[in-house]
Design an enzyme around this catalytic site. Structure first.
Site, PDB file in Angstrom:
ATOM      1  CB  THR A 212      21.811  27.492  -9.715  1.00 26.90           C
ATOM      2  OG1 THR A 212      21.718  26.433  -8.764  1.00 26.90           O
ATOM      3  CG2 THR A 212      22.182  28.779  -9.020  1.00 26.90           C
ATOM      4  CD  GLU A 213      21.581  25.769 -16.454  1.00 24.09           C
ATOM      5  OE1 GLU A 213      21.078  26.879 -16.699  1.00 24.09           O
ATOM      6  OE2 GLU A 213      22.133  25.054 -17.305  1.00 24.09           O
TER       7      GLU A 213
END
Length: 227
Positions: free
Chosen positions: A63-64
């Site tokens: 996940t960024e």
């Protein structure tokens, strides 16, 4: 460039079901992600894919906002308000999960370390151009997030979207009219009606749900090229 759909490769036609629901489509994409891949799921519908990855697939979700080995969505007592995906949805962590700075997360994205990303889209062109951050309408709020970094950084870019907009117009188009996120970056498009491969020779139908490949090609205004 016109949309070229083809029966070459014998697309699978599921005439007994479809169009697919969001969760049904998420399950199809989860099925197709190669085991052991490092994968980013974009904000919105693609996050549902995490709930359908089979146990033991070896797929590592990134996940960024700075996490590796994200698990499915959290429910009930498993919800931790400090543990969310990039869309601020509570998630779980799998054994071996790691957390890191936002800048390091973007370095992974830009550095070509992700095998697959799955993004939503307003439009995808027949050559794989992606438009997913702004409709261009004055009433809409632009929101690019990390989409441009993912579009150019991931080895394979999949799109998850409905095939038609609310007006019934195709979102898989000869050329995008919405502002672009990336050029020639999309390799595969998953929709409620069908999945498509974007190839140098045109758009090829992989699988359909509720329609024949020929019917869909006609509705998209393209040409079916015989094997």
């Amino acid at each position: 460039m016109s949309i070229v759909t083809s029966t070459a490769g014998n697309p699978v036609e599921h005439l007994d079901r479809g169009p697919l629901t969001t969760d049904e489509l998420a399950a199809v994409i989860a099925r197709d992600i190669p085991g052991g891949s490092y994968v980013n799921l974009g904000i919105g519908q693609p996050t549902r894919i995490a709930d359908h990855l089979p146990v033991g697939s070896g797929v590592v979700l990134h996940t960024e906002n700075g996490m590796l080995n994200m698990g499915p969505a959290a429910v009930g007592d498993a919800i931790d308000p400090d543990l969310t995906n990039a869309g601020k949805v509570p998630v779980t962590e799998l054994p071996g999960a790691a957390f890191f700075h936002h800048a390091d997360s973007f370095a992974m994205m830009r550095g070509g370390h992700l095998d697959v990303c799955v993004l939503g889209a307003y439009q995808v062109s027949a050559t794989g151009d992606l438009a997913n951050w702004h409709t261009g309408g004055p009433e809409d709020i632009p929101a690019v997030g990390g989409a441009m970094d993912l579009a150019i950084g991931a080895k394979d870019v999949y799109v998850m979207m409905t095939l038609f907009n609310r007006s019934g117009e195709p979102k898989l188009v000869p050329s995008c009219t919405c502002p672009l996120t990336g050029l020639r970056c999309v390799s595969r498009v998953y929709t409620d009606h069908a999945a498509f491969d974007i190839t140098p020779d045109g758009v090829r139908i992989r699988e359909t749900w509720g329609s024949t490949a020929a019917d869909l090609a006609a509705r998209l205004g393209g040409v079916v090229r015989a094997r």
